[in-house]
Each structure stands twice: as C-alpha cells, then as structure tokens.
Design a protein around this motif. Structure first.
Motif, PDB file in Angstrom:
ATOM      1  N   SER A 527       0.817  -1.220   0.000  1.00  0.00           N
ATOM      2  CA  SER A 527       0.000   0.000   0.000  1.00  0.00           C
ATOM      3  C   SER A 527       0.849   1.267   0.000  1.00  0.00           C
ATOM      4  O   SER A 527       0.403   2.315  -0.466  1.00  0.00           O
ATOM      5  N   ASP A 528       2.107   1.181   0.509  1.00  0.00           N
ATOM      6  CA  ASP A 528       2.960   2.364   0.572  1.00  0.00           C
ATOM      7  C   ASP A 528       3.368   2.852  -0.816  1.00  0.00           C
ATOM      8  O   ASP A 528       3.792   4.005  -0.982  1.00  0.00           O
ATOM      9  N   LYS A 529       3.201   1.983  -1.841  1.00  0.00           N
ATOM     10  CA  LYS A 529       3.569   2.381  -3.196  1.00  0.00           C
ATOM     11  C   LYS A 529       2.515   3.270  -3.850  1.00  0.00           C
ATOM     12  O   LYS A 529       2.763   3.861  -4.891  1.00  0.00           O
ATOM     13  N   LEU A 530       1.324   3.302  -3.255  1.00  0.00           N
ATOM     14  CA  LEU A 530       0.250   4.083  -3.845  1.00  0.00           C
ATOM     15  C   LEU A 530       0.138   5.484  -3.251  1.00  0.00           C
ATOM     16  O   LEU A 530      -0.697   6.264  -3.690  1.00  0.00           O
ATOM     17  N   TYR A 531       0.929   5.796  -2.234  1.00  0.00           N
ATOM     18  CA  TYR A 531       0.906   7.151  -1.683  1.00  0.00           C
ATOM     19  C   TYR A 531       2.280   7.481  -1.110  1.00  0.00           C
ATOM     20  O   TYR A 531       3.071   6.601  -0.767  1.00  0.00           O
ATOM     21  N   GLU A 532       2.579   8.757  -1.022  1.00  0.00           N
ATOM     22  CA  GLU A 532       3.869   9.214  -0.510  1.00  0.00           C
ATOM     23  C   GLU A 532       3.765   9.410   0.998  1.00  0.00           C
ATOM     24  O   GLU A 532       2.945  10.190   1.480  1.00  0.00           O
ATOM     25  N   SER A 533       4.616   8.697   1.734  1.00  0.00           N
ATOM     26  CA  SER A 533       4.587   8.766   3.194  1.00  0.00           C
ATOM     27  C   SER A 533       4.997  10.155   3.671  1.00  0.00           C
ATOM     28  O   SER A 533       6.082  10.650   3.358  1.00  0.00           O
ATOM     29  N   LYS A 534       4.117  10.786   4.447  1.00  0.00           N
ATOM     30  CA  LYS A 534       4.412  12.112   5.008  1.00  0.00           C
ATOM     31  C   LYS A 534       5.434  12.009   6.150  1.00  0.00           C
ATOM     32  O   LYS A 534       6.140  12.979   6.451  1.00  0.00           O
ATOM     33  N   PHE A 535       5.513  10.822   6.767  1.00  0.00           N
ATOM     34  CA  PHE A 535       6.423  10.638   7.902  1.00  0.00           C
ATOM     35  C   PHE A 535       7.874  10.785   7.452  1.00  0.00           C
ATOM     36  O   PHE A 535       8.659  11.526   8.059  1.00  0.00           O
ATOM     37  N   GLU A 536       8.241  10.087   6.397  1.00  0.00           N
ATOM     38  CA  GLU A 536       9.625  10.157   5.919  1.00  0.00           C
ATOM     39  C   GLU A 536       9.948  11.564   5.421  1.00  0.00           C
ATOM     40  O   GLU A 536      11.074  12.055   5.588  1.00  0.00           O
ATOM     41  N   ASN A 573      21.597   9.341   8.212  1.00  0.00           N
ATOM     42  CA  ASN A 573      20.728   8.468   7.414  1.00  0.00           C
ATOM     43  C   ASN A 573      20.428   7.168   8.143  1.00  0.00           C
ATOM     44  O   ASN A 573      19.319   6.620   8.056  1.00  0.00           O
ATOM     45  N   SER A 574      21.422   6.655   8.880  1.00  0.00           N
ATOM     46  CA  SER A 574      21.219   5.430   9.661  1.00  0.00           C
ATOM     47  C   SER A 574      20.184   5.660  10.756  1.00  0.00           C
ATOM     48  O   SER A 574      19.340   4.796  11.026  1.00  0.00           O
ATOM     49  N   ALA A 575      20.249   6.850  11.373  1.00  0.00           N
ATOM     50  CA  ALA A 575      19.276   7.185  12.420  1.00  0.00           C
ATOM     51  C   ALA A 575      17.870   7.274  11.839  1.00  0.00           C
ATOM     52  O   ALA A 575      16.893   6.788  12.434  1.00  0.00           O
ATOM     53  N   LYS A 576      17.763   7.898  10.654  1.00  0.00           N
ATOM     54  CA  LYS A 576      16.448   7.992  10.000  1.00  0.00           C
ATOM     55  C   LYS A 576      15.902   6.611   9.660  1.00  0.00           C
ATOM     56  O   LYS A 576      14.711   6.333   9.843  1.00  0.00           O
ATOM     57  N   ALA A 577      16.791   5.756   9.143  1.00  0.00           N
ATOM     58  CA  ALA A 577      16.354   4.399   8.787  1.00  0.00           C
ATOM     59  C   ALA A 577      15.884   3.643  10.021  1.00  0.00           C
ATOM     60  O   ALA A 577      14.899   2.878   9.964  1.00  0.00           O
ATOM     61  N   ILE A 579      14.558   4.985  12.725  1.00  0.00           N
ATOM     62  CA  ILE A 579      13.256   5.554  13.111  1.00  0.00           C
ATOM     63  C   ILE A 579      12.140   4.981  12.244  1.00  0.00           C
ATOM     64  O   ILE A 579      11.085   4.593  12.742  1.00  0.00           O
ATOM     65  N   VAL A 580      12.392   4.944  10.925  1.00  0.00           N
ATOM     66  CA  VAL A 580      11.370   4.419  10.003  1.00  0.00           C
ATOM     67  C   VAL A 580      11.075   2.962  10.311  1.00  0.00           C
ATOM     68  O   VAL A 580       9.910   2.534  10.315  1.00  0.00           O
ATOM     69  N   ALA A 581      12.113   2.190  10.588  1.00  0.00           N
ATOM     70  CA  ALA A 581      11.922   0.762  10.864  1.00  0.00           C
ATOM     71  C   ALA A 581      11.161   0.527  12.158  1.00  0.00           C
ATOM     72  O   ALA A 581      10.493  -0.502  12.311  1.00  0.00           O
ATOM     73  N   ASN A 582      11.265   1.477  13.103  1.00  0.00           N
ATOM     74  CA  ASN A 582      10.623   1.292  14.409  1.00  0.00           C
ATOM     75  C   ASN A 582       9.523   2.324  14.668  1.00  0.00           C
ATOM     76  O   ASN A 582       9.237   2.651  15.821  1.00  0.00           O
ATOM     77  N   LYS A 583       8.901   2.814  13.596  1.00  0.00           N
ATOM     78  CA  LYS A 583       7.899   3.865  13.791  1.00  0.00           C
ATOM     79  C   LYS A 583       6.665   3.343  14.524  1.00  0.00           C
ATOM     80  O   LYS A 583       5.956   4.115  15.173  1.00  0.00           O
ATOM     81  N   GLU A 584       6.418   2.042  14.470  1.00  0.00           N
ATOM     82  CA  GLU A 584       5.286   1.482  15.206  1.00  0.00           C
ATOM     83  C   GLU A 584       5.525   1.604  16.709  1.00  0.00           C
ATOM     84  O   GLU A 584       4.620   1.973  17.463  1.00  0.00           O
ATOM     85  N   LYS A 585       6.757   1.298  17.158  1.00  0.00           N
ATOM     86  CA  LYS A 585       7.099   1.456  18.578  1.00  0.00           C
ATOM     87  C   LYS A 585       7.033   2.929  18.974  1.00  0.00           C
ATOM     88  O   LYS A 585       6.578   3.268  20.068  1.00  0.00           O
TER      89      LYS A 585
END
Length: 741
Positions: A527-536, A573-577, A579-585
């Motif tokens: 589903s992420d391919k159909l819209y641009e994530s505002k979080f990132e 960039n590693s920190a951003k990655a 955050i994105v990987a653990n955005k659910e937490k």
C-alpha cells in the motif's frame, strides 16, 4: 372425314417439350380419336385471347388489363406468361390459374390462399406468381403447391402463414415487412429465401420445419425474431450470414416479451380470476416467452457454430444472454409471488432469491461493461475508467485524511451520509430499474452491516475506523455511478467521446505518476507504493537533535538531549532508517504519553519529579482521588515496566471505557518512592517537553497508518473489479480473434 385435330396434335408433338404432355398426345394419336383430340386441344391449347379471358375472370379484372408477354414466347417458347400492371387485386381463383405464369407489377394485392369451406375441394396447385414492387397482404389458410412464388421489392403489409404445408420455392427478395409477419408451425418442403429483406416488426417462425434451403442472407431485423423450436433438416443449408441485428438489444428483448406474452393461452387462463392471481399469471407467461426467446437465439447460435461462423454466432449468443438475464429477473419475481416470503424465497435448492439476484447482477455487469464480451473498445474504456476512479479516490482520501483528524465527527457523519446515498442509489438504479423485487432482503442486510460496524466501534475494543468505511462507501458510490453513467453515455456520442477523452488523459497522468495502479494487488500487499509517506518527508525537515532523540525513543532510550549534535551524513541516514523501521514502537510510546485523558496528571507528576521527589507518591494518589475514577497511577506503573504496547486488554479497556477505578496495591504504589523508578519516570515524562515537535510526528505516523488501512481495504474491492475487467478483456479479445484461442 378429315381429322384436323389429329393433324394439329402431330404438329404439337414435334414442338412440345413437356414429357407429360408428350405422353398424353402420343396416347391420343395411337387411338386416332378425332373427338378426344378435339377435347384435348380445347383444354390445353387455347388462344391468347381465351387465356386472357380466363385470367381476367379468375382475378375479376378487365381482359384488357391482362397483357400477354410476347418476349417470353421467343425466349423460352412459353405461351402462358402474362403481366398485370397497377391494379388492385382482391380475388384469386387459383384453380383457374394453375397453368399460367403471371407477373404483377406495382399492384395492390390482397391474397388469400384457401380451399374454401367445402371438404371436397381440390388441393391448391398453381404454377408461378411473381410480384414486383407490389403492396402485399397475404393470408394463407390451407396448404398449397406451386412452382415459384416470388416477391421482389414489395411492401408486405400483412403476412400470415399459420400451420400450413408449402411445397414449392418461395422468395422474398429486397422486400419490406412493414407489420408483424407470422410463419408459425409451417412446413417448408422446398426452398425459401428472404435475401436482403427488411423486417420492421416482429417475425414469428416458431415451430417451423425447413426441409431444404432457408436463406436469410443480408436480412435486417429491427425487432426481435422468434425461431424457438424450429427444425432445420439440413443445418448447412441454412444461410444466416450478414444478418443485420444491430438494433436488437436488451430493451428490444424486454419489449418483445411485453408485446407478445398476452397470447391466446394467456387470455384463456386469465378469464374470471382475481387481480392477485393475475400477477402470477402475468409473470408465468412472461417467463414462458423469455425462455422461448432464449431458445430462439440459441437455435440460431448453434446453427452458426455448426457452420463455423463464430463471429456471427457470438452476436446471437449475446442476445441469448439478454434473454437469460430477463428470465432470471422474472424468476426472482416468481420466487416471491409463489412463496409469499418477504426476504429469502426459494423454488428449489439452487433457485432462491439470493442466487438468482446475484446471477442477474452479474449478467447486468457484463452487459454494461462489454456487451457480454463482444465489444472490446467498451471493456477497454471501462477498465481505464475504473483505474482513473480508484486513482482519484486515493488522491481524495489522502487529502481528506491529512486535512481531517481520524477522530473527527466528519468521518462518522460522512459514513452516515454515504451509507444512505449508497442505499438510495442502489434502490433507484439496480432494484427499481431492473425490477428486482428482493429489495427488502438487500436493505435488511445492508442495515445489519451498518449496525454491526457501529457496535464494534462503540465497544472501543478496536480503534475507530470510520475513515475506512467512509472510503469503502465512497468507492462503492463511484463504482455504481460509473456503471450506470457509462451505460447511459454509450447512447450519447458527444458525451461519450468527451468523457473518454478526459478519462484517457487522466489515465496517462495516473500511469506516469503512479504506474502501480495497473497492478490489481499492489494496494493489498504494497500500500505504501500508492501514496507518498508524510512521515519520511517530515523526518527530512527535522534538525539533527530531534532525529537523534527520536532514534533513541524508538529504542526506548529516554535520555534525551537538547543540544545540537554534529554527526556525519551516513550516521544521520542510519538514524532515520532506524526511526522508520521502528515507527510502530514510536507511535505506541508517543500515544501513551500524549494521551489527552491523562496529560494534565502526567504534567503534575513531572513537575513534582523535577522539584520535590519525596512527595511523588502522594501527588499521584491525590490525582487519583481527586478525579474519583482516574487510573493515572496504573498508566504510570505501565511506564515503569516500559510497557507501551497497544495490544487489547479487554478487562482494562472495559474499565477505561466506563471509567471504572483501577487503583494499584500499596506495594505497587511504593515503587513511586524509589529513586531508580523516579528517575525512569522522569525521563519518560520529559517527553511532554518535546510535545510541540513530537506531537506532529505522532499525528503523521497515525495518518500514514490510517491511509494504509484505507488503501488496503478499498484495494480489495478494486482488485476484484480490476481482475474482472482483465478477465473480460482477454475473453473479449479472444472472441474477436485478436488473441488466438
């Protein structure tokens, strides 16, 4: 005595070509009987004038109106051919005309072929009749035999062949059948032709038997013909090529049933009955005519398939499916009228209102979108429209989702409005227009679905999902409108081409911007391919300190820093990655701490932790007692355990929903006096100091999550519709010989 007639017969024998007459003459000459020869000459060899008088008397016209065709005498030796021009002929004595070939030009003909009331009357047998540019009214009551009867360029105003046997060749060439033509239950023992004829009204061939050639080459049917229960002795001798049935559609099938079902059988059955029974009888006879019509189209289709005329056969198969759709509609009505049940009514195990309604709707969908897989441009246009509609829905819902909070009443009222709209549209279009009578069943099911959704949400055991239901209902409305609007615009060329221009323009834009839309499963699995994530995108706007603090928070490290941190681009960039990987937490932690219900209590506790740690437990107890049913202490106890999960604890959620006190035990409350617990709690609650920055992050994470749920939910329906479109595309392409079978 001189035998004049004997001498004349000898002369006739030398020029006579008819074998039967030659034998008769030879017998008379062998007997040498002058009297018999005289009788034979008077009977068979009349003068032209005598023949004209016989024909004039047989047709009740003037002798001068009967013109001898001299040209035919020199061409074939035929002395029995005559012409009649521009006369009104209302009487035929066939017994007097059986030796003559007569051509009628531009005459008004009222032809009744009948032996009369006498049981001793001879069979009707005539030679040849030709009608050219005539106005014709024909009523055939008795069997007849002829060499030829030919209608060329005639206007046939009335034609009735009812249960008769015709021996001889008949031709209706380039003629126009103005009114209803009846050939029912006839037997054609020889050839019959309708080449290039035009049937403006109904034509009834039911239960006819064709023993030789039956040719309809180039014929045009403006209204539905009936070939039900016809028998063709030689299927390969039937010519049904190049028939024009372009004006036959679903409406013509409905109109045929409406115009013809009140036949003699219906009139006999409806005598002296009540209005309630009349409805049942109406339905019964309409259903009978729908089945007969289906059999009629199937008969022609089977013949064309036998002749390997596949493209022509599929046109008749399309009409067969139209008749089947109408038959199923009448079956649904029949279920209710026979069983008198308000919801599910069944005739048999496989014939109930639900199954029948589903089949009707499926046939209707295929008819609207591709004319039952016979119109390739139409299904391509509809597939393109479906992609554009779904792309527009994603754009609209994305815009509304980021503009309006998920908890807003907008979604609830939107769901209520759209649910009513869906019900009204379906009622006015599908059920009322299609005359499907189980509206009560569908309405009840729809209402039950809505109540269930409201009850689930009201229980608060799940997060509110009004936005998902809103998107589903909105998509349903788009699809229903697309179906009906699309079926309407196909009859309006200007609107049709204008809309298709807009659709294909938007399709090109959609494919350039989101090429994934043509994949029916992309919204379900990616589903992420159909819209641009505002979080990132929002992460890229944060400063380095905020990114580092979020990275720590995602790992449940609450030792935040407010100073600027200088780190490399790779580390950032590693920190951003991370955050994105653990955005659910991240969402779970921020949701717990920024919960509006407890935020004021958290701030008081944090203030106490920063100024007077000895009084923390008392402050917490005071907050609980002041708010009577507050469970702030229970929430803080979860913080100490670093438990921020959103898993559903049914008992806890029920207590929380109904504001039931959930106070801790004295041993649990004592934890708030311990130094390490206070330090941990202080670090966690210090998140309140970053609320201005992090609350927007939390909102964006939730909005992204909501959009994923909306896209996945609507993508299931989109996938089903797009897969059906793809199936129709390949099937229609194969039927049109574009894709080899």
């Amino acid at each position: 005595m001189e035998k004049v007639n004997i001498e004349l017969l000898k002369i006739r024998l030398r020029i006579e070509k008819d074998e039967k007459r030659r034998k008769e003459i030879e017998d008379i000459l062998e007997k040498d009987d002058e009297e018999l020869a005289d009788l034979y000459m008077k009977k068979h060899y009349k003068t032209i004038k005598e023949k004209q008088e016989i024909i004039a008397n047989a047709l009740k016209i003037k002798v001068d109106d009967v013109i001898y065709d001299k040209s035919e005498k020199f061409i074939s030796g035929n002395r029995n051919k005559f012409e009649i021009h521009h006369k009104a002929i209302g009487y035929f004595d066939f017994y007097s005309l059986n030796e003559y070939e007569i051509d009628f030009y531009s005459c008004d003909i009222n032809l009744v072929i009948s032996k009369g009331s006498s049981i001793y009357a001879e069979n009707i047998n005539f030679k040849s009749l030709y009608f050219i540019n005539c106005k014709i009214n024909i009523n055939v009551i008795d069997d007849f035999c002829c060499e030829n009867i030919h209608f060329l360029n005639c206007n046939i105003c009335a034609l009735n062949f009812n249960k008769v046997i015709i021996k001889g060749n008949m031709k209706f060439s380039n003629s126009i059948f103005i009114n209803k033509s009846i050939f029912n239950s006839c037997i054609f023992q020889d050839n019959i032709y309708f080449n290039n004829s035009h049937f403006k009204d109904y034509t009834d061939f039911h239960e006819c038997k064709f023993e030789k050639i039956a040719c309809f080459y180039g014929a045009t049917f403006e209204k539905t013909p009936n070939f039900s229960a016809c028998y063709f002795k030689e299927p390969k001798a039937i010519n049904l090529i190049n028939i024009d049935i372009d004006k036959l559609d679903f409406k013509s099938v409905e109109q045929y049933i409406k115009d013809n079902y009140q036949d003699e059988s219906y009139k006999n059955e409806i005598k002296n009955i009540s209005s309630l029974k009349k409805d049942k009888i109406d339905n019964k006879h309409q259903l009978r005519y729908a089945k007969n019509l289906k059999d009629s189209f199937r008969t022609i289709k089977d013949i064309l398939i036998t002749q390997n005329s596949i493209l022509e056969a599929q046109e008749w198969h399309k009409l067969e499916l139209y008749a089947k759709e109408k038959e199923l509609e009448l079956e649904v009505e029949s279920c209710y009228k026979e069983k008198k049940k308000p919801f599910i009514a069944a005739k048999s195990e496989d014939k109930n209102s639900i199954n029948l309604t589903f089949n009707v709707l499926l046939l209707w969908i295929y008819r609207v979108t591709s004319l039952h897989h016979t119109n390739l441009p139409r299904i391509i246009n509809f597939t393109s429209l479906n992609i554009v509609v779904f792309g527009g829905l994603i754009y609209l819902i994305t815009y509304l989702s980021y503009l309006i909070d998920k908890q807003s009443n907008f979604w609830f009222f939107g769901v209520a409005f759209l649910s009513i709209s869906v019900w009204v549209i379906v009622h006015l279009t599908v059920f009322k227009k299609q005359k499907i009578k189980n509206i009560r069943l569908i309405s009840f099911t729809f209402l039950l679905f809505l109540i269930t959704m409201i009850l689930i949400e009201s229980a608060t055991l799940l997060m509110p999902f009004n936005n998902v239901i809103f998107a589903l209902f909105l998509y349903c409305i788009f699809i229903i409108i697309s179906f009906y609007f699309y079926s309407y615009i196909n009859t309006k060329p200007l609107i049709f081409y204008s809309l298709n221009y807009i659709v294909y323009l938007l399709l090109i834009i959609a494919i350039v911007v989101k090429p994934q839309l043509i994949n029916p499963f992309v919204g379900i699995f990616s589903s992420d391919k159909l819209y641009e994530s505002k979080f990132e995108k929002r992460l890229n706007d944060l400063n380095t300190s905020a990114i580092i603090n979020l990275a720590k928070l995602s790992q449940k490290d609450f030792n935040f820093t407010k100073e600027y941190i200088n780190i490399s681009f790779t580390e950032l960039n590693s920190a951003k990655a991370l955050i994105v990987a653990n955005k659910e937490k991240l969402k779970e932690i921020l949701s717990k701490v920024y919960d509006d219900k407890y935020e004021s209590g958290y701030k008081k506790v944090l203030n106490e932790l920063e100024n007077n740690t000895s009084n923390v437990k008392n402050i917490i107890e005071k907050i609980d007692n002041k708010n009577n049913n507050s469970v702030v202490s229970a929430q803080l106890n979860q913080f100490l355990k670093l438990n921020f999960t959103q898993e559903v604890d049914f008992l806890h959620e029920i207590k929380r929903n109904f504001s039931i006190s959930e106070k801790l035990s004295p041993e649990q409350m004592a934890l708030f006096d311990q130094k390490d617990s206070q330090d941990k709690l202080k670090n966690i609650l210090s998140l309140l100091n970053f609320k201005v920055s992090f609350e927007e992050i939390l909102k964006i994470i939730k909005q992204d999550e909501n959009m994923q749920g909306v896209i996945k939910s609507t993508s299931i329906l989109y996938s089903i519709i797009l897969l059906l479109c793809i199936f129709s595309l390949q099937k229609t392409a194969r039927k049109n010989s574009i894709v080899p079978s």
